[in-house]
Design a protein around this motif. Structure first.
Motif, PDB file in Angstrom:
ATOM      1  N   VAL A 115      -8.816   4.758  -4.671  1.00 50.02           N
ATOM      2  CA  VAL A 115      -7.372   4.672  -4.610  1.00 50.02           C
ATOM      3  C   VAL A 115      -6.948   3.292  -4.181  1.00 50.02           C
ATOM      4  CG1 VAL A 115      -5.308   5.525  -3.503  1.00 50.02           C
ATOM      5  CG2 VAL A 115      -7.144   7.075  -4.046  1.00 50.02           C
ATOM      6  N   VAL A 116      -5.880   2.768  -4.779  1.00 51.74           N
ATOM      7  CA  VAL A 116      -5.373   1.487  -4.373  1.00 51.74           C
ATOM      8  C   VAL A 116      -3.878   1.585  -4.149  1.00 51.74           C
ATOM      9  CG1 VAL A 116      -5.146  -0.907  -4.926  1.00 51.74           C
ATOM     10  CG2 VAL A 116      -7.092   0.364  -5.721  1.00 51.74           C
ATOM     11  N   LEU A 117      -3.399   1.180  -2.967  1.00 48.28           N
ATOM     12  CA  LEU A 117      -1.994   1.303  -2.624  1.00 48.28           C
ATOM     13  C   LEU A 117      -1.460  -0.015  -2.101  1.00 48.28           C
ATOM     14  CD1 LEU A 117      -2.232   4.624  -0.598  1.00 48.28           C
ATOM     15  CD2 LEU A 117      -1.667   4.357  -2.981  1.00 48.28           C
ATOM     16  N   PHE A 118      -0.130  -0.224  -2.242  1.00 50.73           N
ATOM     17  CA  PHE A 118       0.535  -1.376  -1.627  1.00 50.73           C
ATOM     18  C   PHE A 118       1.136  -0.940  -0.309  1.00 50.73           C
ATOM     19  CE2 PHE A 118       2.622  -5.356  -1.539  1.00 50.73           C
ATOM     20  CZ  PHE A 118       3.823  -5.136  -0.916  1.00 50.73           C
ATOM     21  N   LEU A 119       1.173  -1.793   0.678  1.00 49.14           N
ATOM     22  CA  LEU A 119       1.736  -1.487   1.973  1.00 49.14           C
ATOM     23  C   LEU A 119       3.259  -1.419   1.860  1.00 49.14           C
ATOM     24  CD1 LEU A 119       0.916  -1.176   4.971  1.00 49.14           C
ATOM     25  CD2 LEU A 119       1.436  -3.588   5.240  1.00 49.14           C
ATOM     26  N   PRO A 120       3.939  -0.372   2.399  1.00 49.55           N
ATOM     27  CA  PRO A 120       3.317   0.726   3.129  1.00 49.55           C
ATOM     28  C   PRO A 120       2.697   1.746   2.201  1.00 49.55           C
ATOM     29  CG  PRO A 120       5.660   1.052   3.024  1.00 49.55           C
ATOM     30  CD  PRO A 120       5.403  -0.300   2.414  1.00 49.55           C
ATOM     31  N   VAL A 121       1.657   2.378   2.664  1.00 47.97           N
ATOM     32  CA  VAL A 121       0.944   3.311   1.821  1.00 47.97           C
ATOM     33  C   VAL A 121       1.557   4.685   1.898  1.00 47.97           C
ATOM     34  CG1 VAL A 121      -1.222   2.072   1.865  1.00 47.97           C
ATOM     35  CG2 VAL A 121      -0.670   3.656   3.701  1.00 47.97           C
ATOM     36  N   LEU A 122       0.958   5.620   1.142  1.00 49.85           N
ATOM     37  CA  LEU A 122       1.525   6.945   1.001  1.00 49.85           C
ATOM     38  C   LEU A 122       1.359   7.778   2.260  1.00 49.85           C
ATOM     39  CD1 LEU A 122       0.077   7.534  -2.527  1.00 49.85           C
ATOM     40  CD2 LEU A 122       2.312   6.637  -1.908  1.00 49.85           C
ATOM     41  N   ALA A 129      -5.675  -1.229  -2.369  1.00 48.17           N
ATOM     42  CA  ALA A 129      -5.441  -2.642  -2.072  1.00 48.17           C
ATOM     43  C   ALA A 129      -4.011  -2.978  -2.474  1.00 48.17           C
ATOM     44  CB  ALA A 129      -6.436  -3.534  -2.809  1.00 48.17           C
ATOM     45  N   HIS A 130      -3.604  -4.179  -2.152  1.00 50.88           N
ATOM     46  CA  HIS A 130      -2.252  -4.616  -2.462  1.00 50.88           C
ATOM     47  C   HIS A 130      -2.102  -5.009  -3.934  1.00 50.88           C
ATOM     48  CE1 HIS A 130      -0.877  -4.701   1.701  1.00 50.88           C
ATOM     49  NE2 HIS A 130      -2.039  -5.235   2.023  1.00 50.88           N
ATOM     50  N   ASN A 131      -0.900  -4.773  -4.463  1.00 49.76           N
ATOM     51  CA  ASN A 131      -0.497  -5.310  -5.759  1.00 49.76           C
ATOM     52  C   ASN A 131      -0.105  -6.774  -5.556  1.00 49.76           C
ATOM     53  OD1 ASN A 131       1.118  -6.176  -7.918  1.00 49.76           O
ATOM     54  ND2 ASN A 131       1.869  -4.130  -8.351  1.00 49.76           N
ATOM     55  N   ASP A 132       0.871  -6.977  -4.701  1.00 50.10           N
ATOM     56  CA  ASP A 132       1.257  -8.311  -4.256  1.00 50.10           C
ATOM     57  C   ASP A 132       2.027  -8.171  -2.947  1.00 50.10           C
ATOM     58  OD1 ASP A 132       3.878  -7.550  -4.903  1.00 50.10           O
ATOM     59  OD2 ASP A 132       3.807  -8.507  -6.855  1.00 50.10           O
ATOM     60  N   ILE A 173       2.871 -13.865  -4.010  1.00 48.97           N
ATOM     61  CA  ILE A 173       1.439 -13.864  -3.703  1.00 48.97           C
ATOM     62  C   ILE A 173       0.772 -12.627  -4.294  1.00 48.97           C
ATOM     63  CG2 ILE A 173      -0.301 -13.914  -1.880  1.00 48.97           C
ATOM     64  CD1 ILE A 173       1.787 -15.203  -0.067  1.00 48.97           C
ATOM     65  N   PRO A 174      -0.151 -12.796  -5.259  1.00 47.61           N
ATOM     66  CA  PRO A 174      -0.813 -11.636  -5.876  1.00 47.61           C
ATOM     67  C   PRO A 174      -1.880 -11.042  -4.972  1.00 47.61           C
ATOM     68  CG  PRO A 174      -1.686 -13.656  -6.794  1.00 47.61           C
ATOM     69  CD  PRO A 174      -0.544 -14.064  -5.886  1.00 47.61           C
ATOM     70  N   GLY A 175      -1.996  -9.725  -4.992  1.00 45.58           N
ATOM     71  CA  GLY A 175      -3.056  -9.030  -4.289  1.00 45.58           C
ATOM     72  C   GLY A 175      -4.211  -8.740  -5.231  1.00 45.58           C
ATOM     73  N   PRO A 176      -5.273  -8.093  -4.749  1.00 42.55           N
ATOM     74  CA  PRO A 176      -6.442  -7.820  -5.582  1.00 42.55           C
ATOM     75  C   PRO A 176      -6.125  -7.026  -6.854  1.00 42.55           C
ATOM     76  CG  PRO A 176      -6.962  -7.448  -3.285  1.00 42.55           C
ATOM     77  CD  PRO A 176      -5.481  -7.652  -3.356  1.00 42.55           C
ATOM     78  N   PHE A 177      -5.137  -6.123  -6.791  1.00 37.30           N
ATOM     79  CA  PHE A 177      -4.857  -5.267  -7.947  1.00 37.30           C
ATOM     80  C   PHE A 177      -3.601  -5.664  -8.708  1.00 37.30           C
ATOM     81  CE2 PHE A 177      -7.391  -2.007  -5.481  1.00 37.30           C
ATOM     82  CZ  PHE A 177      -8.540  -2.265  -6.201  1.00 37.30           C
ATOM     83  N   THR A 193      -2.702   1.491  -6.977  1.00 38.16           N
ATOM     84  CA  THR A 193      -1.904   0.405  -6.419  1.00 38.16           C
ATOM     85  C   THR A 193      -0.442   0.650  -6.724  1.00 38.16           C
ATOM     86  OG1 THR A 193      -1.786  -1.999  -6.177  1.00 38.16           O
ATOM     87  CG2 THR A 193      -1.902  -1.129  -8.422  1.00 38.16           C
ATOM     88  N   CYS A 194       0.415  -0.155  -6.134  1.00 35.61           N
ATOM     89  CA  CYS A 194       1.847  -0.049  -6.398  1.00 35.61           C
ATOM     90  C   CYS A 194       2.173  -0.616  -7.773  1.00 35.61           C
ATOM     91  CB  CYS A 194       2.633  -0.805  -5.340  1.00 35.61           C
ATOM     92  SG  CYS A 194       2.561  -0.031  -3.728  1.00 35.61           S
ATOM     93  N   TYR A 195       3.299  -0.153  -8.297  1.00 33.41           N
ATOM     94  CA  TYR A 195       3.686  -0.541  -9.653  1.00 33.41           C
ATOM     95  C   TYR A 195       5.187  -0.351  -9.789  1.00 33.41           C
ATOM     96  CZ  TYR A 195       3.129  -0.999 -14.742  1.00 33.41           C
ATOM     97  OH  TYR A 195       3.195  -1.421 -16.038  1.00 33.41           O
ATOM     98  N   GLY A 196       5.764  -0.979 -10.801  1.00 34.77           N
ATOM     99  CA  GLY A 196       7.173  -0.763 -11.070  1.00 34.77           C
ATOM    100  C   GLY A 196       8.067  -1.808 -10.441  1.00 34.77           C
ATOM    101  N   THR A 197       9.142  -1.356  -9.810  1.00 35.39           N
ATOM    102  CA  THR A 197      10.163  -2.223  -9.234  1.00 35.39           C
ATOM    103  C   THR A 197      10.053  -2.250  -7.717  1.00 35.39           C
ATOM    104  OG1 THR A 197      11.679  -1.701 -11.051  1.00 35.39           O
ATOM    105  CG2 THR A 197      12.647  -2.647  -9.052  1.00 35.39           C
ATOM    106  N   PHE A 198      10.099  -3.447  -7.146  1.00 37.57           N
ATOM    107  CA  PHE A 198      10.010  -3.583  -5.699  1.00 37.57           C
ATOM    108  C   PHE A 198      11.324  -3.164  -5.050  1.00 37.57           C
ATOM    109  CE2 PHE A 198      10.112  -6.064  -1.695  1.00 37.57           C
ATOM    110  CZ  PHE A 198       8.946  -5.580  -1.131  1.00 37.57           C
TER     111      PHE A 198
END
Length: 208
Positions: A16-23, A117-120, A125-129, A184-189
């Motif tokens: 699983v890969v998530l952007f902070l904050p996670v689920l 891991a982070h998207n960005d 700044i880009p993250g690993p995913f 990881t996170c996706y879509g609109t910030f």
């Protein structure tokens, strides 16, 4: 939305890969807590192979330590993560690392091995995913363990879910094979929530 990793024991596996904050993890935990492994320790006479002490015995350290996805030029270090004090799935302290949910299954075992891991950073700044959305069906995912063992997974499924509809059962409780679940996170910030409005889930199945 609940990811509920605490219900997993050492024998589960998902990536699983998530952007902070996670689920947020809201489901109940199993009565038997997760099994933990002691800190890495060198075994006299076998300095070239990392070991851990498990059940009072030294065994090879097969925890995942590197993820390589050639199709998106991803090659990142993996570190252990657990849950936060708020019950969320943890993310690595180092922005560039990928997290493996250490109370889930090992890659290669039947079940789900979860990586996040982070998207960005929500900006430049880009993250690993950052490029995880470019992965395609049949792409290879290589996971290297601390002892040097490499396992290859092939991508079999790619899904996107709204933030409030994260499929916890699909991610954490899929035992249809030896799987990795990369999220990881996706879509609109969403600045007010410091996260994105969707979650991208990439599933891989063990090849060898």
């Amino acid at each position: 939305m609940s990811t509920n990793p605490e219900r997993y024991t050492w024998i589960g596996a998902v990536v699983v890969v998530l952007f902070l904050p996670v689920l947020l993890l809201t489901s109940a935990s199993v009565s038997s807590g997760p099994v933990t492994i002691a800190a890495v320790s060198a075994v006299p006479g076998e300095q070239t192979t990392p070991h851990v002490f498990f059940g009072g015995q030294a065994v090879p350290d097969i925890r995942p330590r590197q993820i390589f996805i050639p199709s998106i030029s991803l090659n990142s270090r993996i570190v252990d993560v657990g849950t936060t004090t708020d019950g969320n799935l943890g993310v690595p302290v180092n922005f560039n690392d990928v997290g493996w949910y250490q109370f889930g299954s090992l890659p290669g075992e039947i079940g789900s091995a979860v990586f996040d891991a982070h998207n960005d950073d929500g900006g430049l700044i880009p993250g690993p995913f950052k490029r995880l959305h470019q992965v395609k069906i049949s792409d290879n995912v290589y996971i290297t363990a601390a002892d040097g063992t490499i396992r290859r997974f092939a991508v079999t499924d790619i899904q996107v879910y709204p933030l409030g509809q994260f499929p916890s059962n699909l991610v954490f409780y899929d035992k249809s094979g030896a799987l990795v679940k990369i999220i990881t996170c996706y879509g609109t910030f969403i600045p007010s929530e410091n996260t994105y409005d969707q979650r991208l889930i990439v599933t891989g199945r063990l090849v060898n």
